[in-house]
Design an enzyme around this catalytic site. Sequence first.
Site, mmCIF file in Angstrom:
data_model
loop_
_atom_site.group_PDB
_atom_site.id
_atom_site.type_symbol
_atom_site.label_atom_id
_atom_site.label_comp_id
_atom_site.label_asym_id
_atom_site.label_seq_id
_atom_site.Cartn_x
_atom_site.Cartn_y
_atom_site.Cartn_z
ATOM 1 N N LYS A 116 0.804 -1.216 0.000
ATOM 2 C CA LYS A 116 0.000 0.000 0.000
ATOM 3 C C LYS A 116 0.841 1.272 0.000
ATOM 4 O O LYS A 116 0.463 2.281 -0.588
ATOM 5 C CB LYS A 116 -0.965 -0.027 1.187
ATOM 6 C CG LYS A 116 -2.052 -1.096 1.033
ATOM 7 C CD LYS A 116 -2.975 -1.127 2.228
ATOM 8 C CE LYS A 116 -4.134 -2.091 1.981
ATOM 9 N NZ LYS A 116 -3.685 -3.455 1.713
ATOM 10 N N GLU A 200 -2.994 7.798 7.063
ATOM 11 C CA GLU A 200 -3.515 8.724 6.064
ATOM 12 C C GLU A 200 -4.772 9.380 6.601
ATOM 13 O O GLU A 200 -5.396 8.897 7.562
ATOM 14 C CB GLU A 200 -3.826 8.003 4.749
ATOM 15 C CG GLU A 200 -4.935 6.996 4.848
ATOM 16 C CD GLU A 200 -5.151 6.227 3.552
ATOM 17 O OE1 GLU A 200 -4.279 6.309 2.668
ATOM 18 O OE2 GLU A 200 -6.172 5.532 3.430
ATOM 19 N N ASN A 235 -14.194 -1.877 9.107
ATOM 20 C CA ASN A 235 -13.422 -1.761 7.868
ATOM 21 C C ASN A 235 -13.495 -3.006 7.003
ATOM 22 O O ASN A 235 -12.708 -3.153 6.060
ATOM 23 C CB ASN A 235 -11.951 -1.429 8.168
ATOM 24 C CG ASN A 235 -11.804 -0.176 8.987
ATOM 25 O OD1 ASN A 235 -12.367 0.851 8.653
ATOM 26 N ND2 ASN A 235 -11.068 -0.264 10.086
ATOM 27 N N GLU A 288 -5.942 2.319 -2.884
ATOM 28 C CA GLU A 288 -4.958 1.240 -2.943
ATOM 29 C C GLU A 288 -5.310 0.337 -4.119
ATOM 30 O O GLU A 288 -6.390 0.456 -4.700
ATOM 31 C CB GLU A 288 -4.950 0.419 -1.646
ATOM 32 C CG GLU A 288 -6.269 -0.295 -1.376
ATOM 33 C CD GLU A 288 -6.346 -0.889 0.013
ATOM 34 O OE1 GLU A 288 -5.801 -0.270 0.941
ATOM 35 O OE2 GLU A 288 -6.956 -1.961 0.153
#
Length: 667
Positions: A116, A200, A235, A288
């Site tokens: 990533k 991020e 997630n 990604e």
Amino acid sequence: MFDKILIANRGEIACRIIKTARRMGIKTVAVYSDADRDALHVAMADEAVHIGPAAAAQSYLVIDKIVEACRQTGAQAVHPGYGFLSEREAFPKALEAAGIVFIGPNPGAIAAMGDKIESKKAASAAKVSTVPGFLGVIESPDHAVTIADEIGYPVMIKASAGGGGKGMRIAHSAGEVAEGFARARSEAASSFGDDRVFVEKFITDPRHIEIQVIGDKHGNVVYLGERECSIQRRNQKVIEEAPSPLLDEATRRKMGEQAVALARAVNYDSAGTVEFVAGQDKSFYFLEMNTRLQVEHPVTEMITGLDLVELMIRVAAGETLPITQDDVKLNGWAVESRVYAEDPTRNFLPSIGRLTTYRPPEEGEFGEAIVRNDTGVEEGSEIAIHYDPMIAKLVTWAPTRQGAITSQAQALDAFAIDGIRHNIPFLSALMHHPRWQEGRLSTGFIAEEFPNGFEAPKPAGEVARRMAAAAAAIDHMLNERKRGISGQMREPFLLRFEQERVVMLGEERFDAIVETTNDGVSVAFADGTEWQVDSDWLPGEPVWTGLIDGEPVAIQVRTLLNGVFLQHAGAAAEARVYTKREAELAALMPVKEVAGSGKQLLCPMPGLVKSIMVTPGQEVKAGEPLAIVEAMKMENVLRAERDGTVQTIQAKEGDSLAVDAVILEFA
């Protein structure tokens, strides 16, 4: 073309690959751990090789064991599925050194896109819009906090080699960053053998939209439309659909062309997915790239008519892609639900055990709709603690989005599983949720709509009436069967049942007149509505199917003392059918109160104790972490619900605990 391929995976994806290989006339080799000795993928394959203990780090993640299995069986190529070794650059290199073909992208593409951190650098170099963040490796919690402070909260802490929601944490403060860094790093190490993480900016109210690409070894790359994967919890995706209700044709083309440009930049030569985080205004940022087959690939297959596994095998064998971009046409709509072994009423904690009942809905074409079920289990299979909790992927297709949702809801109602806790009631409730049906989605959907977790709602409206009508028909049929038992004092034809009945659906009362008709059973409610119920259901079957007023209905049925437990359309209730006098007496019965757990910390799911974070005599505050329990590759932090003092500790690090086992006691 290959004569024999080995599948370096397990579960539903191994079974899925075997089906395509069999159709192509290719023999298959399965690999299995101690825990998977009797697994379905082992039974389906032409050959099977044992590769070690249950722990993935000692079996499915050991490259040398996979290579040796190829040598033993003469497999010419390996399909990695998803997870495990699918995105490890070292794997295709080791296979190449052994003269074995990797059914996936070349090692250079995996290095550039599968990592990533490196993929974001490559995207930035290719002028692709990316989410603000720190692309270097973070060495410590303090370093992570410093970076997060600079970026601004909330932030996403993410494993560099991650996938499937593992090694990911959202943090809204410095304290959450420090703890999330430790948990993400630990999960990444145990799941992927790589503990690197990065940070991020977390985009608020985002949507998760991804583009499927496929390339060959001759420089051809096409995109196959998008998938909307915004319905997530922790997630991890729960429901996916294709196409996305957000995108228009112009935005789809922009995202697709950007995904293809990125793939071309790294000479991508297999199936892969470029993921974007999208705003509600259709803005999008590269997130990604997953250099493998995605879990949710079936929805793309359903709307394109393409078999992605077959395409992967053909391009790995050196064939040219049989399609160009102009050949790709999106047809209809597809919805996929991930059926997990987890308890939605306990914050979706994993569940393990044996599938005493496993009866998926029938697959095939039903009018305009299509039902497909990708699974790696069968009735009697064991759901173990060592691997991902996925049981099946239920996919439906129809010409329209609403048609696909309706078909999915009906299929979920007909999906019977017992022996473990599962999320089918939650999935069914989602299918009927107004916001989902309207397509107003974001990755925060579940947290926003179910802030206190999930509890199956009480039946209401038409759903309640259907369930009450079915309960009345079930009771009527059971009474008729009882009168057919031989040796009774009165002959069946001499007995007249009371037609006036009271259906108690939980606490809601339905007065009805129930009688046999030529077409089944008539149920006339006190408000004047009358429903005709027709079914071939027999006692003991876990799903009641039939027609109610001519409409097909499926209802989950479980026997209770003097009644049945019903689940339908996401709602659940105990149903009991009485005569009027019986209803009067039943109303006088006392209600048994459920005992509480007292001053104890109980293990909320079967799992492995990773850490005990307190000592006897220690005072703790509400919200303070007490222990960490790992189950199915996820680490769960157990916290104090209120202030108190630890009295005794009953478990230790390394213990395997059953659900509700006592971890510690408070004074």
